[in-house]
Design a protein around this motif. Sequence first.
Motif, PDB file in Angstrom:
ATOM      1  N   LEU A  47       0.576  -0.866  -0.078  1.00  0.00           N
ATOM      2  CA  LEU A  47      -0.057  -0.104  -0.181  1.00  0.00           C
ATOM      3  C   LEU A  47       0.707   1.255   0.108  1.00  0.00           C
ATOM      4  N   THR A  48       1.976   1.286   0.883  1.00  0.00           N
ATOM      5  CA  THR A  48       2.243   2.464   1.002  1.00  0.00           C
ATOM      6  C   THR A  48       2.812   2.967  -0.513  1.00  0.00           C
ATOM      7  N   PRO A  49       3.358   2.473  -1.325  1.00  0.00           N
ATOM      8  CA  PRO A  49       3.670   3.132  -3.003  1.00  0.00           C
ATOM      9  C   PRO A  49       2.349   4.072  -3.583  1.00  0.00           C
ATOM     10  N   LYS A  50       1.206   3.598  -2.993  1.00  0.00           N
ATOM     11  CA  LYS A  50       0.232   3.949  -3.632  1.00  0.00           C
ATOM     12  C   LYS A  50      -0.058   5.113  -3.560  1.00  0.00           C
ATOM     13  N   LEU A  51       0.370   5.827  -1.832  1.00  0.00           N
ATOM     14  CA  LEU A  51      -0.411   6.964  -1.167  1.00  0.00           C
ATOM     15  C   LEU A  51       0.916   8.187  -2.439  1.00  0.00           C
ATOM     16  N   LYS A  52       0.975   7.971  -3.094  1.00  0.00           N
ATOM     17  CA  LYS A  52       2.163   8.569  -4.282  1.00  0.00           C
ATOM     18  C   LYS A  52       1.523   8.292  -5.113  1.00  0.00           C
ATOM     19  N   VAL A  53       0.776   7.955  -5.669  1.00  0.00           N
ATOM     20  CA  VAL A  53       0.041   7.688  -7.392  1.00  0.00           C
ATOM     21  C   VAL A  53      -1.215   8.438  -7.331  1.00  0.00           C
ATOM     22  N   THR A  54      -0.841   9.682  -8.392  1.00  0.00           N
ATOM     23  CA  THR A  54      -1.859  10.435  -8.575  1.00  0.00           C
ATOM     24  C   THR A  54      -3.260   9.945  -8.307  1.00  0.00           C
ATOM     25  N   LYS A  55      -3.460   9.066  -8.803  1.00  0.00           N
ATOM     26  CA  LYS A  55      -4.355   8.380  -9.478  1.00  0.00           C
ATOM     27  C   LYS A  55      -5.535   8.154  -7.827  1.00  0.00           C
ATOM     28  N   TYR A  56      -4.865   7.686  -6.919  1.00  0.00           N
ATOM     29  CA  TYR A  56      -5.413   6.736  -6.014  1.00  0.00           C
ATOM     30  C   TYR A  56      -5.492   8.575  -4.445  1.00  0.00           C
ATOM     31  N   ARG A  57      -5.167   9.909  -4.911  1.00  0.00           N
ATOM     32  CA  ARG A  57      -5.506  10.489  -4.728  1.00  0.00           C
ATOM     33  C   ARG A  57      -6.320  10.910  -3.974  1.00  0.00           C
ATOM     34  N   LEU A  58      -7.889  10.528  -4.061  1.00  0.00           N
ATOM     35  CA  LEU A  58      -8.888  10.403  -3.434  1.00  0.00           C
ATOM     36  C   LEU A  58      -9.402   9.690  -2.403  1.00  0.00           C
ATOM     37  N   VAL A  59      -8.263   8.590  -2.183  1.00  0.00           N
ATOM     38  CA  VAL A  59      -8.129   7.515  -1.051  1.00  0.00           C
ATOM     39  C   VAL A  59      -7.132   7.725  -0.344  1.00  0.00           C
ATOM     40  N   LYS A  60      -6.575   8.776  -0.264  1.00  0.00           N
ATOM     41  CA  LYS A  60      -5.026   9.000   0.171  1.00  0.00           C
ATOM     42  C   LYS A  60      -5.500   8.647   2.007  1.00  0.00           C
ATOM     43  N   SER A  61      -6.163   9.769   2.208  1.00  0.00           N
ATOM     44  CA  SER A  61      -6.674   9.583   3.742  1.00  0.00           C
ATOM     45  C   SER A  61      -6.786   8.090   4.281  1.00  0.00           C
ATOM     46  N   GLU A  62      -7.248   7.658   3.492  1.00  0.00           N
ATOM     47  CA  GLU A  62      -7.667   6.372   3.714  1.00  0.00           C
ATOM     48  C   GLU A  62      -6.797   5.328   4.299  1.00  0.00           C
ATOM     49  N   VAL A  63      -6.128   5.183   2.597  1.00  0.00           N
ATOM     50  CA  VAL A  63      -4.684   4.585   2.875  1.00  0.00           C
ATOM     51  C   VAL A  63      -3.882   4.735   4.346  1.00  0.00           C
ATOM     52  N   LYS A  64      -3.785   5.637   4.600  1.00  0.00           N
ATOM     53  CA  LYS A  64      -2.967   6.348   5.264  1.00  0.00           C
ATOM     54  C   LYS A  64      -3.426   5.999   6.263  1.00  0.00           C
ATOM     55  N   LYS A  65      -4.773   5.584   6.833  1.00  0.00           N
ATOM     56  CA  LYS A  65      -5.278   5.127   8.426  1.00  0.00           C
ATOM     57  C   LYS A  65      -5.060   3.622   8.051  1.00  0.00           C
ATOM     58  N   ILE A  66      -5.297   3.385   7.065  1.00  0.00           N
ATOM     59  CA  ILE A  66      -4.815   1.482   7.381  1.00  0.00           C
ATOM     60  C   ILE A  66      -3.572   1.086   7.952  1.00  0.00           C
TER      61      ILE A  66
END
Length: 208
Positions: free
Chosen positions: A58-77
């Motif tokens: 999951l960590t690399p997904k935080l830097k991917v533009t297409k996941y910007r709208l769910v970035k905060s939820e991914v961080k919580k996970i």
Amino acid sequence: MNTSRHAYIYQGFDLNMSDKTELKNVIDNSLLHLYMSVANSGKFVTVPARNKIITTFLTPKLKVTKYRLVKSEVKKIILTAKLKKGNLEGLLVKMSEGLHKVTKRTQLHNLIALLELISEEHQIYSKFTSGETLESDVIYVLSGDMEVTFTCDGEQATPLPMIIKSKRTFLLMETINNFGGFTATLDFHDKKSGFSHFLLGADLHNTT
């Protein structure tokens, strides 16, 4: 695991966010990656080890533009893994169940269920590959093919290429075709070596 504590963590996520399909896709991909990694290990995998597999994915997904709208939820996970009794797999399963109650079940979610069935019933496991030597009775999938095959909302856009070296290829294909929602089409088979290449396609007229 402390179920009340887990419930509290789970309730801290926004499952009513506007971009539910993107979050669902991230969660389903994370679970798929976990299950394929665990199956490939061939041994018991502890909760902390499972947490690490998920956070590494999951960590690399935080830097991917297409996941910007769910970035905060991914961080919580990811942060959940740092809690004393954090169980990311359990959290993701509950979140997935919650999201699938408010959105339709996707092909990616069905693929996870299919691979779990194949693993349990036939001891044929699945693994992402980058071209290494093939082991027997292991389904190989290129991670890059996953990105192309499934859309951002978890639906299958193109057939997924799969490779296996096994004497049970045709049994595997029969299992896939009987599962519902998918079709297995043989592209190449070498009887002597057992090496086969087949395409996993969507069968929208026969879903589970």
